[in-house]
Design an enzyme around this catalytic site. Sequence first.
Site, PDB file in Angstrom:
ATOM      1  N   GLU A 170      42.600 117.902   8.087  1.00  0.00           N
ATOM      2  CA  GLU A 170      41.456 117.390   9.059  1.00  0.00           C
ATOM      3  C   GLU A 170      41.330 117.529  10.726  1.00  0.00           C
ATOM      4  O   GLU A 170      41.121 117.769  11.121  1.00  0.00           O
ATOM      5  CB  GLU A 170      40.583 115.524   9.051  1.00  0.00           C
ATOM      6  N   SER A 444       1.416  75.684 -24.001  1.00  0.00           N
ATOM      7  CA  SER A 444       2.307  74.844 -25.057  1.00  0.00           C
ATOM      8  C   SER A 444       3.533  74.841 -25.000  1.00  0.00           C
ATOM      9  O   SER A 444       4.529  73.320 -25.774  1.00  0.00           O
ATOM     10  CB  SER A 444       1.582  75.330 -26.643  1.00  0.00           C
TER      11      SER A 444
END
Length: 753
Positions: A170, A444
């Site tokens: 790089e 319920s």
Amino acid sequence: MARTRRPFLKLFLALAVAGVLFMVYLDVRITATFTDKMWEIPAKVYARPLELFPGATLSADDLAWELEILGYRKVSTPRRPGEVARAGNRFELYTRGFDFPGEREPPRRVRLAVAGERLQSLTGNSGAIDLMRLDPVQIGGIYPQHGEDRILVRLEDVPESLLATLLAVEDQRFYQHWGFSLTGILRAAISNLRSGQVVAGGSTITQQLVKNYYLTPERTIVRKVTELLMAVLLELHFSKEQILESYINEVYLGQEGPRAIHGFALAARHYFDRPLEQLGLHQQALLVGMVKGPSLYNPLRNPERARERRNLVLDVMVEQALVSAEQATVARNMPLDLNNRQGIRDTFPAFLDLVRRQLRLEYRDEDLTTMGLSIFTSFDPLIQRQIEHSSTAILKQLDASGELQTASVVTRFDSGEVAALVGGRQVRYAGFNRALDAQRPAGSLLKPAVYLAALEQPRRYTLATPLADTPLQVPGPRGEVWEPRNFDRQAHGEVLLHRALSNSYNLATARLGLDIGIDSVVDMLRRLGIEGPIPEVPALTLGAGAYSPMDMAAMYQSIAAGGFRMPLRSIRDIVDADGKPLRRYPLEYDRTVSLQAMHLLHYALREVLREGTGRGAYAYLDNNFQAAGKTGTTNDGRDSWFAGFSGDLLAVTWIGRDDNGGTGLTGSSGALKVWAHFMANASQRSLAYRMPEDMQPHWIDSGTGYLTGEGCPGARLMPFVTGSEPRQRSNCTGREKSGTIRDWFQSLFRGDN
């Protein structure tokens, strides 16, 4: 002539001033933020650690799966941390070790033997081990909006060979230039002139870092000049080592869903499941090669292209004399050697959503996404896997079209810790979290609050108190009339209280709620943990209102815990980036309901499963397994609910449609099946029985509610608060054994279970 030069001079001075101001702006931007940016890391979220000890309930397959998701490599002989060898029900593994809050679990080689569903033995090099913990699975992170994730590493901990390779590929003149390379710029300029557009940048590592930290990826001349200027400024203020270390931690190396992989340390874990310092030459070359194009050279998607790029990097290493030709040849012949672990990170969106919500009550988003916190949760991957499997299997049976949705919350009822969460039928979909946000009538599921409020008054109500299950009409404030009906459209006359609850009779429940007062029902719901709006209307007794599965889990948590209200928790500990504890979330509880009344309710909820609307659960559960729970169904079958608990787990399940349409299901034909399938495979402990003080069992005639003798027709054993038992007696003294005893409760009382 002077007049001609003066405007140019003014223009020059203006441009110079603007340039200086621009440089000052760039300089301030770099010096004010660079150091902070170097150490921005998101919070990491961990599951519970798997505790290992002789006698622990754990199958060999469950242990193998846990090790698989932890990324342990299968080998013939473990020699390094993170490796395991299995021979049937015997395991040998080299644990990684882990820094838990306040305690270090060291890496060590251990041998385990599993027999049936139990861990039979656990030994190390120095003998038997009483207790140890595996490193916890990282299940996700709290990422910023851009999704960046990274593992920070110091420059001195990066392999020298990787650093040398990175610079060779790089930026070969990294230690000589001042942030930019003239040869690189000239080379890029020639390429750009030939193409007629900006296609190459000639960037140094410093320029790449500037671009990643501060600039957009667009390719323009202005942006390129800005990048060059900032690179020079960066080199003026910071050392080469600081810049290189920052680059090592910042460079983008791929994507995993919404999560961006930044830095070589995280990339090593992601692609190879190894620490950076353990990477082989071939793996280092691959990562360096990916810098040029993480998507283009992604080895998971483009293995051949990645292999070619890796080999090209190896050629550069030979040219730069970083490795010998023989070493490069060996590396070229190596496979990609990618991570083959079963990825689970960020695949539990519903639970991670719960964690984020609880964290944001005390922490800013900025802290969660940048401070590197470690969040230790109660999430149990094994329990999560089972509730997902049960939900998927039962939903396929009930609705092959895929229109029904579901949500479940699983907690450990002795601590209030949330162990698992399902937010929808598509368990990996990070959309609408129905477990937390679906607000539906509870049907319920609210009835136990009515009966509990009554049972707190033992002088008026016991399990054997007769209730009228007969039609009623309640006028409303605007002239409307509320006229509830039973599910079977029948009135059942006089029924005992326990039977009214276990069979979920609406008429008896509504009359009971009106008798004790709607305000008493509301008060009980608050004491049980319901914090949102509660409608103070008669229909509340049958489930009116809007509640999420998490709301119902909070309510039933208090019921399962015997009347102790426990805030539901998903987080155990939080530590900072240096491992220092920031916050603990210990068990909190407060008794809000009478223990005796709660014991009576437990009897009725056990009966729901043994004889009432939930008896279908025993198509899945072993007959000797004790549990308690309640079904729930709303009008026109729009919502199917079940909430229940065993000796270790509590689970609430909802099934319905997002458009609020009918499902054709009741609580027992829908949600109960998911719950029972899950409990049969996940629960490790039956619900124990212990009668509190100031209570006694009595034989009761199941028809009249009178005291009777053991062995009399219809006799059943039932608990009572001392002094609240019925005064009337049947004519039977119990001398004759009729064989009609309801023995499920009798066996509990006698300790047979």
